[in-house]
Enzyme design. Sequence first.
Site, short mmCIF file in Angstrom:
data_model
loop_
_atom_site.label_atom_id
_atom_site.label_comp_id
_atom_site.label_asym_id
_atom_site.label_seq_id
_atom_site.Cartn_x
_atom_site.Cartn_y
_atom_site.Cartn_z
CG ASP A 87 -0.58 -25.98 -49.74
OD1 ASP A 87 -1.24 -26.68 -50.70
OD2 ASP A 87 0.54 -26.12 -49.41
NE ARG B 64 8.13 -26.85 -45.97
CZ ARG B 64 7.43 -27.09 -47.24
NH1 ARG B 64 6.09 -26.69 -47.46
NH2 ARG B 64 8.15 -27.74 -47.92
CG ASP C 74 8.71 -24.56 -49.50
OD1 ASP C 74 7.53 -24.98 -50.00
OD2 ASP C 74 9.69 -24.99 -49.87
CG ASP D 64 -0.11 -21.88 -58.74
OD1 ASP D 64 -0.39 -20.79 -59.15
OD2 ASP D 64 1.27 -22.01 -58.72
#
Length: 175
Positions: free
Chosen positions: A100, A165, A159, A103
């Site tokens: 997703d 979500r 989330d 980071d």
Amino acid sequence: MNAQAAPQVLIPRNEIDAEVRTLAARITADYRDTNPLLIGALKGCFMFMADLVRCLEFPLEIEFVRLSSYGDGTESSGKVNLVQGLNVPVEGRHVLVVEDIVDTGLTVAFLLEYLKEQRPASLKCCTLLDKPARRQCEVCVDYIGLEVPDRFLVGYGLDCDERYRNLPDICYLEK
Ligand code: 5GP
């Protein structure tokens, strides 16, 4: 009572949709005849994976692993744990990791290393979102969707303490 401010839209659903289609076209060009194994990192990837694979009109297989690096809230613990690994053989398969968001990069780096040890025929990585400002380690991500600012994002699978979500847009939380 939770006094947190309402999430603000950063990337609306129509832009997400367009980006998913662009990524899918690139992946199709590279994987059409390889029966790839797409491996998603739960839970955050579930919505992206579902939308992505519906745009991939060729034979493929889907598996999931579960990793955790975030404790409760919005700060990464910096330590990646494999909560649930794979039950299928990876050796000799063309593997595409579906993330997703990248980071710090620690999760993808950990997952790629875990999969590399199982000797796939090829191993690449796709992420919908990239937050390069927070990178802590060098990772090679082959398909990158949208670059995002250093903000804590929720929605479209992401989330905050298991909330949000289900939001169809990618949003940020005000600090
Ligand atoms: P990394 O290991 O690259 O720091 O983070 C990877 C995982 O941390 C992602 O798969 C995602 O689950 C979570 N993560 C990173 N940034 C964010 C963010 O802005 N919001 C949320 N909700 N999760 C994030």
